[in-house]
Scaffold this motif. Sequence first.
Motif, short mmCIF file in Angstrom:
data_model
loop_
_atom_site.label_atom_id
_atom_site.label_comp_id
_atom_site.label_asym_id
_atom_site.label_seq_id
_atom_site.Cartn_x
_atom_site.Cartn_y
_atom_site.Cartn_z
N ALA A 153 0.83 -1.21 0.00
CA ALA A 153 0.00 0.00 0.00
C ALA A 153 0.86 1.25 0.00
N ALA A 154 1.94 1.24 0.80
CA ALA A 154 2.82 2.40 0.86
C ALA A 154 3.49 2.65 -0.48
N ALA A 155 3.78 1.56 -1.21
CA ALA A 155 4.48 1.70 -2.48
C ALA A 155 3.57 2.20 -3.60
N LEU A 258 9.34 6.69 -3.41
CA LEU A 258 9.24 6.66 -1.95
C LEU A 258 8.63 5.35 -1.47
N GLY A 259 7.54 4.92 -2.12
CA GLY A 259 6.86 3.71 -1.69
C GLY A 259 7.65 2.45 -1.96
N CYS A 260 8.24 2.34 -3.14
CA CYS A 260 9.01 1.13 -3.48
C CYS A 260 10.22 0.97 -2.59
N MET A 298 17.91 21.18 -0.70
CA MET A 298 18.15 20.83 -2.10
C MET A 298 16.90 20.34 -2.82
N GLY A 299 15.73 20.57 -2.21
CA GLY A 299 14.49 20.05 -2.77
C GLY A 299 14.04 20.69 -4.05
N GLY A 300 14.71 21.75 -4.51
CA GLY A 300 14.36 22.35 -5.78
C GLY A 300 14.74 21.48 -6.96
N SER A 301 15.61 20.51 -6.74
CA SER A 301 16.04 19.57 -7.79
C SER A 301 15.20 18.31 -7.71
N VAL A 302 14.62 17.90 -8.83
CA VAL A 302 13.81 16.69 -8.86
C VAL A 302 14.67 15.47 -8.54
N PHE A 303 15.90 15.43 -9.05
CA PHE A 303 16.78 14.29 -8.79
C PHE A 303 17.12 14.20 -7.31
N ALA A 304 17.47 15.33 -6.71
CA ALA A 304 17.80 15.33 -5.28
C ALA A 304 16.59 14.94 -4.45
N ALA A 305 15.42 15.47 -4.81
CA ALA A 305 14.21 15.13 -4.08
C ALA A 305 13.94 13.63 -4.15
N GLY A 306 14.12 13.05 -5.34
CA GLY A 306 13.91 11.61 -5.50
C GLY A 306 14.87 10.80 -4.66
N LEU A 307 16.12 11.22 -4.58
CA LEU A 307 17.12 10.51 -3.79
C LEU A 307 16.77 10.54 -2.31
N GLY A 313 11.83 6.79 2.39
CA GLY A 313 10.83 5.75 2.24
C GLY A 313 11.29 4.41 2.80
N ALA A 314 12.58 4.10 2.63
CA ALA A 314 13.11 2.86 3.18
C ALA A 314 13.02 2.86 4.71
N MET A 315 13.34 3.98 5.32
CA MET A 315 13.29 4.06 6.77
C MET A 315 11.85 4.14 7.27
N ASN A 316 10.94 4.60 6.43
CA ASN A 316 9.54 4.73 6.84
C ASN A 316 8.90 3.37 7.09
#
Length: 394
Positions: A153-155, A258-260, A298-307, A313-316
């Motif tokens: 569900a989270a993924a 985030l979910g995966c 650094m959240g203005g960068s899509v790549f950085a946000a994804g990282l 998400g793993a820690m969540n």
Amino acid sequence: MVSAVEHTGSKSVAAWGAVLSMALCVAMLIASEFMPVSLLTPMAEGLGATEGQTGQAISISGLFAVAASMFITTAAGRLNRKWVLVAMTAFMLLSLVLVAAAPNFAVLMIGRAMLGICIGGFWALATAVIMRLVPISDVPRALALIYGGQAIAAAFAAPIGSYLGGMFGWRAVFWALVPIVAVNLIWHLVSLPSLPARRRQDFRTMFDLLTRPYFLRGLFAAMLSWGSAYTMLTYLRPFLEQVTGVDVTTLSVLLLVLGCAGFVGTWAAGRFLSDNVAPLLKMPALVMGACTLGLLTMGGSVFAAGLFLAVWGAMNTAISVIWMTWMSQNADDAPEAAGSLMVAAIQSSILLGAVVGGLLLDGMTITATFTGSIVLAGLAIALIGTGRHLLKPA
């Protein structure tokens, strides 16, 4: 502790169909509870409310989940636990219908309150029921299936929800969950065996746990850790839209990342968690707080946000495994009472996160909301320290 699995002759019959039915129920609970995260903006627009107010749709479910988790075992009395679980799933079904058809914000909140009753009641009973469905040696595997439903569900719930919401509208997303929950309700009826109540729950056991300093400190630390997480997660979409500048498609991809990542977190926590859980207790707040700080800078960068979202998400998902392991090791003499208290603590933290985050978002900016999340993480880390004072005396 002896597992009360149904017996056929001398052989124990593990009700794996019932376990899978419960896993699907968990997936639907998680999807229903946090779907507003991915649909916050269109829901607010459709109901004529602010994003901060709509975020309280998560907090209201948390509030009622807290109450249900504390009172469900006492209120259910001697009722057969099968029918209590069936009733909880029926509440979820009705909740989804009310939310999907909500003509105004008030009806939405009523529907979310009903969902909260289902969440608190189900989780308070889940572990005890699992221990009655399968032999004691299979309990870890059965619990892994339950957490698997949570990870699925989270993924997929949030990214699919945001994508379908963009195509068909947010109401259609909630309507799409209705037939799945209806099937799940029928599956419960067919697969769950009769589970007569063993004894009436006594509040004195809970009070006894709360008089133990190490357990009380652990509850507060868990609340701060989850509160930090959901102050950020509840208002992630406004951040990604306003700061990162994503469209609906990119938002869906980031939520999927985030979910995966949660599958990795669940696997790693189960693989590397040992009897010495103390050093790991501060990891969720430390790692997730650092990721939130990274998003702010650094959240203005899509790549950085994804990282950062991948690590977050793993820690969540790992956070549940870590803290539930702590609970099982430090309240092994009263697992049902401890489970009720843990559910109440976690849901209280979700309530705390949604309320604090919404107030900061409406009163200030999304940056203030994320800063509040970091502050809560810092408080959790300070309280946990080395983690040794959260363990029962040897």
